[in-house]
Design a protein around this motif. Sequence first.
Motif, PDB file in Angstrom:
ATOM      1  N   UNK A  62       0.823  -1.208   0.000  1.00  0.00           N
ATOM      2  CA  UNK A  62       0.000   0.000   0.000  1.00  0.00           C
ATOM      3  C   UNK A  62       0.860   1.263   0.000  1.00  0.00           C
ATOM      4  N   UNK A  63       2.158   1.113   0.254  1.00  0.00           N
ATOM      5  CA  UNK A  63       3.099   2.229   0.152  1.00  0.00           C
ATOM      6  C   UNK A  63       4.323   1.754  -0.610  1.00  0.00           C
ATOM      7  N   UNK A  64       4.665   2.467  -1.673  1.00  0.00           N
ATOM      8  CA  UNK A  64       5.904   2.227  -2.420  1.00  0.00           C
ATOM      9  C   UNK A  64       6.589   3.581  -2.551  1.00  0.00           C
ATOM     10  N   UNK A  65       7.689   3.750  -1.834  1.00  0.00           N
ATOM     11  CA  UNK A  65       8.292   5.074  -1.712  1.00  0.00           C
ATOM     12  C   UNK A  65       9.767   5.058  -2.075  1.00  0.00           C
ATOM     13  N   UNK A  85       1.594  -0.011 -14.913  1.00  0.00           N
ATOM     14  CA  UNK A  85       1.610   1.118 -13.982  1.00  0.00           C
ATOM     15  C   UNK A  85       1.377   0.582 -12.578  1.00  0.00           C
ATOM     16  N   UNK A  86       1.564   1.445 -11.573  1.00  0.00           N
ATOM     17  CA  UNK A  86       1.369   1.007 -10.185  1.00  0.00           C
ATOM     18  C   UNK A  86      -0.070   0.568  -9.970  1.00  0.00           C
ATOM     19  N   UNK A  87      -0.233  -0.441  -9.125  1.00  0.00           N
ATOM     20  CA  UNK A  87      -1.578  -0.897  -8.800  1.00  0.00           C
ATOM     21  C   UNK A  87      -2.359   0.210  -8.079  1.00  0.00           C
ATOM     22  N   UNK A  88      -3.672   0.156  -8.198  1.00  0.00           N
ATOM     23  CA  UNK A  88      -4.522   1.248  -7.723  1.00  0.00           C
ATOM     24  C   UNK A  88      -4.464   1.442  -6.214  1.00  0.00           C
ATOM     25  N   UNK A  89      -4.107   0.412  -5.455  1.00  0.00           N
ATOM     26  CA  UNK A  89      -4.077   0.519  -3.993  1.00  0.00           C
ATOM     27  C   UNK A  89      -2.717   0.968  -3.447  1.00  0.00           C
ATOM     28  N   UNK A  90      -1.765   1.230  -4.346  1.00  0.00           N
ATOM     29  CA  UNK A  90      -0.413   1.583  -3.913  1.00  0.00           C
ATOM     30  C   UNK A  90      -0.253   3.102  -3.851  1.00  0.00           C
ATOM     31  N   UNK A  91       0.181   3.595  -2.698  1.00  0.00           N
ATOM     32  CA  UNK A  91       0.530   5.015  -2.563  1.00  0.00           C
ATOM     33  C   UNK A  91       1.990   5.166  -2.967  1.00  0.00           C
ATOM     34  N   UNK A  92       2.218   5.781  -4.107  1.00  0.00           N
ATOM     35  CA  UNK A  92       3.557   5.914  -4.661  1.00  0.00           C
ATOM     36  C   UNK A  92       4.114   7.302  -4.387  1.00  0.00           C
ATOM     37  N   UNK A  93       5.425   7.391  -4.233  1.00  0.00           N
ATOM     38  CA  UNK A  93       6.033   8.699  -4.018  1.00  0.00           C
ATOM     39  C   UNK A  93       7.512   8.684  -4.379  1.00  0.00           C
ATOM     40  N   UNK A  94       7.979   9.825  -4.813  1.00  0.00           N
ATOM     41  CA  UNK A  94       9.400  10.057  -5.091  1.00  0.00           C
ATOM     42  C   UNK A  94       9.797  11.329  -4.354  1.00  0.00           C
ATOM     43  N   UNK A  95      10.663  11.177  -3.336  1.00  0.00           N
ATOM     44  CA  UNK A  95      11.126  12.316  -2.536  1.00  0.00           C
ATOM     45  C   UNK A  95      12.647  12.336  -2.565  1.00  0.00           C
ATOM     46  N   UNK A  96      13.236  13.009  -3.527  1.00  0.00           N
ATOM     47  CA  UNK A  96      14.699  12.994  -3.654  1.00  0.00           C
ATOM     48  C   UNK A  96      15.393  13.685  -2.492  1.00  0.00           C
ATOM     49  N   UNK A 105       2.188  -4.823  -6.848  1.00  0.00           N
ATOM     50  CA  UNK A 105       1.151  -4.544  -5.857  1.00  0.00           C
ATOM     51  C   UNK A 105       1.144  -5.466  -4.665  1.00  0.00           C
ATOM     52  N   UNK A 106       2.137  -6.342  -4.554  1.00  0.00           N
ATOM     53  CA  UNK A 106       2.176  -7.291  -3.442  1.00  0.00           C
ATOM     54  C   UNK A 106       3.603  -7.779  -3.240  1.00  0.00           C
ATOM     55  N   UNK A 107       3.905  -8.161  -1.995  1.00  0.00           N
ATOM     56  CA  UNK A 107       5.198  -8.799  -1.741  1.00  0.00           C
ATOM     57  C   UNK A 107       5.067 -10.319  -1.826  1.00  0.00           C
ATOM     58  N   UNK A 108       3.848 -10.796  -2.006  1.00  0.00           N
ATOM     59  CA  UNK A 108       3.620 -12.239  -2.144  1.00  0.00           C
ATOM     60  C   UNK A 108       3.731 -12.597  -3.633  1.00  0.00           C
ATOM     61  N   UNK A 109       4.899 -12.370  -4.156  1.00  0.00           N
ATOM     62  CA  UNK A 109       5.164 -12.602  -5.571  1.00  0.00           C
ATOM     63  C   UNK A 109       6.640 -12.951  -5.724  1.00  0.00           C
ATOM     64  N   UNK A 110       6.940 -14.079  -6.351  1.00  0.00           N
ATOM     65  CA  UNK A 110       8.312 -14.481  -6.622  1.00  0.00           C
ATOM     66  C   UNK A 110       8.698 -13.939  -7.989  1.00  0.00           C
TER      67      UNK A 110
END
Length: 905
Positions: free
Chosen positions: A435-438, A467-478, A569-574
Amino acid sequence: MTSGTTVSLDSFNARRTLDVEGAKYVYYSLPEAEKNGLTGISNLPFSMKVLLENLLRHEDGRSVTKADIVAMSEWLQNTGKAEKEIGFRPARVLMQDFTGVPAVVDLAAMRDGMLTLGGDANKINPLVPVDLVIDHSVIVDAFGSPDALGKNVELEYSRNGERYVFLKWGQGAFANFRVVPPGTGICHQVNLEYLAQTVWTATDASGETLAYPDTLVGTDSHTTMVNGLAVLDWGVGGIEAEAAMLGQPQSMLLPEVIGFRLTGALQEGVTATDLVLTVTQMLRVKGVVNKFIEFFGSGLDNLTLADRATIANMAPEYGATCGFFPIDDETLNYLNISGREPARVALVEAYAKAQGLFRNRGASDPVFTDTLALDLATVGPSMAGPKRPEGRIALADVKTGFLAALDGEYRKPNEETKRAPVDGRDFAIGHGDVVIAAITSCTNTSNPSVLIAAGLLARNAAAKGLTAKSWVKTSLAPGSQVVAAYLEKSGLQKDLDKVGFNLVGFGCTTCIGNSGPLPAEISKTINENGLVAAAVLSGNRNFEGRVSPDVQANYLASPPLVVAYALAGTVVRDFATEPLGISRDGNPVYLKDIWPSNKEVQQFIADNVTRDLFRSRYADVFRGDDNWRTIETGSGLTYGWDQASTYVQNPPYFRGITQKARPIVDIEGARILALFGDKITTDHISPAGSIKAASPAGKYLLDEGVQPEDFNQYGTRRGNHEVMMRGTFANIRIKNHMVRDAAGNVVEGGYTIHHPSRERLAIYDAAQRYADEGVPLVVFAGVEYGNGSSRDWAAKGTNLLGVKAVIAQSFERIHRSNLVGMGIVPFVFETGTSWQSLGLDGSEKITLRGLADVKPRQIVEARFERFDGTAATVPLICRIDTLDEVEYFRNGGILQYVLRNLAAA
């Protein structure tokens, strides 16, 4: 630049003159000192040579003696070990605003205190250069849109107006104090890219230009990043930094230095993040608390300066004081490309070679206390999680690792496939969904290789329609505007935008809990269904409760992997066997299909990361944007405290101060405020994230007329002791073993049991009741108490709650020092003893005698009176480690000690 530098007694006749392209510098020559009696010092580790030069330059017969300097030779003779206390004086101090605001508040309060003592308030000024970078106040409220940056900046200024007015006053009121305005970048990256010089210069007492190694202490534990640029430094608490600013030496024991040999080179597709997570895990296993790490070996030839800075940044995570890289050709290359003046680069080279501080290929290795080794070719793709930076896990094992944690750690067996619909949205979420990818600052955004890789991966993904999944809050903060500039120049920012990673701000965001709220419907679904949601971030901290109150599983990863997990959209992915998603033409897309090559990444760096870019972005770094320039502030020697402010208040440390300290009394009949387990972090002790309305801090703000939407966060309110003391031990994930549910399980949250009433209360409320009853308090803990960020409020808040002693199995270095600096005694059990082995349940009364005449590391007898009337006595080791710390304790704290000395001068 000028400083409080004095002329050394120069017992070893080391003062010499260095000519660099016609410019004259005086310096204290290590080779000359070796000729004149300091036998063998050319074999010292480079980091220890920096310490030795510091001692030579500051030898005054009092704070630094000839015996202190000779101890360096003895250190060598004893193979890197010596029980010797020295006084280290850093060249400068670095702050960020979370820890900087309370430090400036304390300086302003000290001016008031100086007037109380009848002294000159103008004596309270930094004596060494101080830079404060405002970087911890931006929150990711807006995301995933082109206007996210503008909205977040607007909110930042509206929330922090009182703080910014105060800091701007400080910039004008205090000499030797500069402020880098909001929106510039994080303090570590601004330090690396601009502030640090590797070799510092100042006018000494004789009027000559003195050259010496650039050293510093910083009020952020990740100040260590600049050790990658051969600048010796480490994080300290705000109270230690204030003492350094006011001319006090940093009292320390000569450290052990662990040599970390690097050989080989990283393989294709392996990032600096993978390397640093491997190094962190290795050093945590090794056990390097309170030790210097120095990297050496042929592998350094294959690491860029940015790679080195990435490793140095994580020193707090591997537990060391610092992770040092020596000066070499790569150091000079970086200084040049990052825009340092040619004369400075020439001085660094000439000085380092004259001093024996330059790493030459093929030279013999220094003498280390101990060593370990890593072949870079053995490093593979990895992440760390779900809750510890040292919890490295191979990328291929992330899925199975999470599922194992779901069953064991999170106690949700057989729920692997559970999913819950999200109100008003056309999707459901389940355990392990990201739900957060930062892509957040600090560890990685100083490194163009991983930022460019993230951009190229985004480009390749967008080309396939991902593209990012709809439930993921994405951000880029350099970490700096330089990053935004080269991403823009290369065209990669447009590609990051396409997959959801729009620029949200310049500063420390997700890693410190400034991730902002999740969309309400997603937060609601997570909490109502007990979902273990995941965050993937490119930061350095993934402690429980830190990133978001809604997210339990947090993973550290490289920026390109952050993008990849947003797509999945998940960490349950190999990722080796399962696709990230389906392309627009209906084909599965695997990570290997979109991962850029090392050659492609390096070409983008060569084309877009240039000296001109650094020079233009730092040309007017202290001016700030229109928002900063229009802030109006008062002037004056002392600050006009606003009693209505909920951000900045005059702290109580100097109220009623007298020239002579009150006598120390023993701790008798103390009650136990908390029984904590192992590795209680400063995040647990003093949260940096959101303030809950039902918490003591939230209730205070409500009483002051502040609405919940304007609470901001603990970090931004560090200038108000009323908020911070209420937030002490208030972390939602902290576990006080005194408090259990009906089934006997430890209850999470900042609660305790008040004795003898046996009522369950918030820790703050219980502490206030004990204060009303005149009862002193103690806290018990396990190993590595206080690890994590160098958060001075973890000690200040503990002090204000009435805690007189903390008794643990071991302490992290910075927090132990901070406790002493606030007049709290840290004690450790002898090996094999703990509060558990003693059978404590929190109902006992504690008595500690012998404090009136305490000595460093003195054995003190502790008496425990149990609720049933029985008693036991055990020995404790007092971790007031040095004579200077004894003086701090006798004065009630380091600030009181400094203030009294300045008033008497």
